[in-house]
Design a protein around this motif. Structure first.
Motif, PDB file in Angstrom:
ATOM      1  N   VAL A 184      50.534  87.693   4.444  1.00 15.17           N
ATOM      2  CA  VAL A 184      49.707  86.512   4.652  1.00 15.17           C
ATOM      3  C   VAL A 184      50.514  85.217   4.539  1.00 15.17           C
ATOM      4  N   GLY A 185      51.814  85.340   4.434  1.00 13.43           N
ATOM      5  CA  GLY A 185      52.657  84.145   4.378  1.00 13.43           C
ATOM      6  C   GLY A 185      52.436  83.355   3.104  1.00 13.43           C
ATOM      7  N   ASN A 186      52.463  82.028   3.221  1.00 11.57           N
ATOM      8  CA  ASN A 186      52.345  81.143   2.072  1.00 11.57           C
ATOM      9  C   ASN A 186      50.869  80.820   1.797  1.00 11.57           C
ATOM     10  N   MET A 187      50.054  81.872   1.606  1.00 10.13           N
ATOM     11  CA  MET A 187      48.615  81.708   1.366  1.00 10.13           C
ATOM     12  C   MET A 187      48.271  82.395   0.050  1.00 10.13           C
ATOM     13  N   ASN A 188      47.253  81.881  -0.614  1.00  7.97           N
ATOM     14  CA  ASN A 188      46.805  82.566  -1.831  1.00  7.97           C
ATOM     15  C   ASN A 188      45.446  83.243  -1.632  1.00  7.97           C
ATOM     16  N   SER A 189      44.943  83.272  -0.378  1.00  9.23           N
ATOM     17  CA  SER A 189      43.728  84.015  -0.054  1.00  9.23           C
ATOM     18  C   SER A 189      43.755  84.363   1.428  1.00  9.23           C
ATOM     19  N   VAL A 190      42.970  85.370   1.789  1.00 10.51           N
ATOM     20  CA  VAL A 190      42.912  85.802   3.185  1.00 10.51           C
ATOM     21  C   VAL A 190      41.547  86.439   3.455  1.00 10.51           C
ATOM     22  N   ASP A 191      41.027  86.235   4.662  1.00  5.81           N
ATOM     23  CA  ASP A 191      39.806  86.920   5.104  1.00  5.81           C
ATOM     24  C   ASP A 191      40.232  88.091   5.974  1.00  5.81           C
ATOM     25  N   ILE A 192      39.709  89.259   5.679  1.00  8.17           N
ATOM     26  CA  ILE A 192      40.032  90.458   6.452  1.00  8.17           C
ATOM     27  C   ILE A 192      38.776  90.888   7.195  1.00  8.17           C
ATOM     28  N   SER A 193      38.891  91.020   8.506  1.00 11.74           N
ATOM     29  CA  SER A 193      37.727  91.414   9.308  1.00 11.74           C
ATOM     30  C   SER A 193      37.913  92.838   9.817  1.00 11.74           C
ATOM     31  N   GLY A 194      36.837  93.372  10.415  1.00  9.67           N
ATOM     32  CA  GLY A 194      36.908  94.699  11.013  1.00  9.67           C
ATOM     33  C   GLY A 194      36.773  95.840  10.029  1.00  9.67           C
ATOM     34  N   LEU A 195      36.285  95.541   8.833  1.00  6.65           N
ATOM     35  CA  LEU A 195      36.117  96.610   7.846  1.00  6.65           C
ATOM     36  C   LEU A 195      34.894  97.463   8.189  1.00  6.65           C
ATOM     37  N   GLN A 196      34.991  98.747   7.903  1.00  7.30           N
ATOM     38  CA  GLN A 196      33.914  99.685   8.214  1.00  7.30           C
ATOM     39  C   GLN A 196      32.829  99.617   7.147  1.00  7.30           C
ATOM     40  N   GLU A 197      31.577  99.464   7.618  1.00  6.14           N
ATOM     41  CA  GLU A 197      30.445  99.407   6.683  1.00  6.14           C
ATOM     42  C   GLU A 197      30.363 100.691   5.869  1.00  6.14           C
ATOM     43  N   GLY A 198      30.086 100.544   4.581  1.00  9.37           N
ATOM     44  CA  GLY A 198      29.941 101.681   3.685  1.00  9.37           C
ATOM     45  C   GLY A 198      31.255 102.207   3.135  1.00  9.37           C
ATOM     46  N   ALA A 199      32.392 101.726   3.644  1.00  6.58           N
ATOM     47  CA  ALA A 199      33.709 102.198   3.181  1.00  6.58           C
ATOM     48  C   ALA A 199      34.161 101.367   1.979  1.00  6.58           C
ATOM     49  N   THR A 200      35.001 101.973   1.148  1.00  2.00           N
ATOM     50  CA  THR A 200      35.600 101.273   0.011  1.00  2.00           C
ATOM     51  C   THR A 200      37.075 101.054   0.313  1.00  2.00           C
ATOM     52  N   TYR A 201      37.520  99.829   0.104  1.00  2.00           N
ATOM     53  CA  TYR A 201      38.908  99.473   0.338  1.00  2.00           C
ATOM     54  C   TYR A 201      39.542  99.070  -0.991  1.00  2.00           C
ATOM     55  N   TYR A 202      40.841  99.407  -1.162  1.00  2.00           N
ATOM     56  CA  TYR A 202      41.568  99.111  -2.396  1.00  2.00           C
ATOM     57  C   TYR A 202      42.717  98.169  -2.061  1.00  2.00           C
ATOM     58  N   TYR A 203      42.904  97.171  -2.914  1.00  2.00           N
ATOM     59  CA  TYR A 203      43.905  96.148  -2.651  1.00  2.00           C
ATOM     60  C   TYR A 203      44.796  95.940  -3.870  1.00  2.00           C
ATOM     61  N   ALA A 204      46.080  95.663  -3.559  1.00  2.00           N
ATOM     62  CA  ALA A 204      47.036  95.214  -4.573  1.00  2.00           C
ATOM     63  C   ALA A 204      47.953  94.221  -3.859  1.00  2.00           C
ATOM     64  N   ALA A 205      48.394  93.220  -4.563  1.00  2.00           N
ATOM     65  CA  ALA A 205      49.221  92.188  -3.947  1.00  2.00           C
ATOM     66  C   ALA A 205      50.556  92.084  -4.672  1.00  2.00           C
ATOM     67  N   LYS A 206      51.547  91.596  -3.925  1.00  2.00           N
ATOM     68  CA  LYS A 206      52.799  91.225  -4.565  1.00  2.00           C
ATOM     69  C   LYS A 206      53.329  89.979  -3.874  1.00  2.00           C
ATOM     70  N   ALA A 207      54.032  89.215  -4.608  1.00  2.00           N
ATOM     71  CA  ALA A 207      54.570  87.962  -4.091  1.00  2.00           C
ATOM     72  C   ALA A 207      56.047  88.153  -3.758  1.00  2.00           C
ATOM     73  N   TYR A 208      56.542  87.278  -2.868  1.00  2.00           N
ATOM     74  CA  TYR A 208      57.978  87.286  -2.576  1.00  2.00           C
ATOM     75  C   TYR A 208      58.433  85.841  -2.394  1.00  2.00           C
ATOM     76  N   ASN A 209      59.703  85.657  -2.559  1.00  2.00           N
ATOM     77  CA  ASN A 209      60.247  84.305  -2.412  1.00  2.00           C
ATOM     78  C   ASN A 209      61.141  84.234  -1.177  1.00  2.00           C
TER      79      ASN A 209
END
Length: 181
Positions: A5-30
């Motif tokens: 997501v580049g130099n952003m601290n939030s993002v909107d993700i579209s196209g997710l399947q209804e009823g599905a569970t998604y898992y997220y983890a983030a890491k930063a880089y310099n």
């Protein structure tokens, strides 16, 4: 799946399947290409969108299922239209638009709320009166009441010593018939 997501601290993700569970983890880089450890994992359960199908039968008939029905996005639902005894389906409307007089209607791949309604009319009745002279019989005799589109067969039998000379239907000579429908 990785999403930069580049130099952003939030993002909107579209196209997710209804009823599905998604898992997220983030890491930063310099800018030197050094990465942090992954963050704690979080999950998101995408809600299932539901729509309401509302069915309403008029007097003298039913739509089944009736009332307000909840249905998941993309699902299908069939409704059965049944007239009461002595009635016929006069018309079916979907979202206020006539679709004729079907005995069933299916909403497919539902992505909006809808309504379905039906009207019913009495079945037209007609009478046939059958009679003979003294030289024979007709069966059935007397008055018969029939619904529109129905059929009725008659047997014409002369008595011993007699013969059929003619059968008259609505004033028209049909000949010397032994049966008529």
């Amino acid at each position: 799946e990785t999403l930069d997501v580049g130099n952003m601290n939030s993002v909107d993700i579209s196209g997710l399947q209804e009823g599905a569970t998604y898992y997220y983890a983030a890491k930063a880089y310099n800018t030197s290409g050094l990465y942090s450890e992954y963050s704690n994992e979080v999950s998101y359960n995408v809600p299932v969108t539901t729509y309401t199908l509302t069915a309403c039968g008029g007097p003298n008939g039913t739509i089944s299922p009736s009332g307000a029905i909840s249905i998941s996005s993309g699902a299908s639902q069939t409704f059965t239209v049944t007239p009461a005894s002595g009635y016929t389906i006069s018309g079916v409307s979907v979202d206020g638009v006539s679709v004729g007089a079907p005995a069933s209607y299916t909403f497919s791949n539902v992505t909006a709320n809808h309504t379905i309604s039906a009207t019913f009319a009495p079945v037209a009745k007609y009478t046939i009166t059958a009679s003979t002279g003294s030289g024979g019989t007709i069966s059935p005799s007397g008055t018969v009441s029939l619904s529109s589109g129905a059929s009725q067969s008659y047997s014409i039998t002369p008595k011993t010593g007699y013969k059929i000379t003619k059968v008259t239907v609505d004033g028209v000579d049909k000949g010397a018939l032994t049966s008529y429908t």
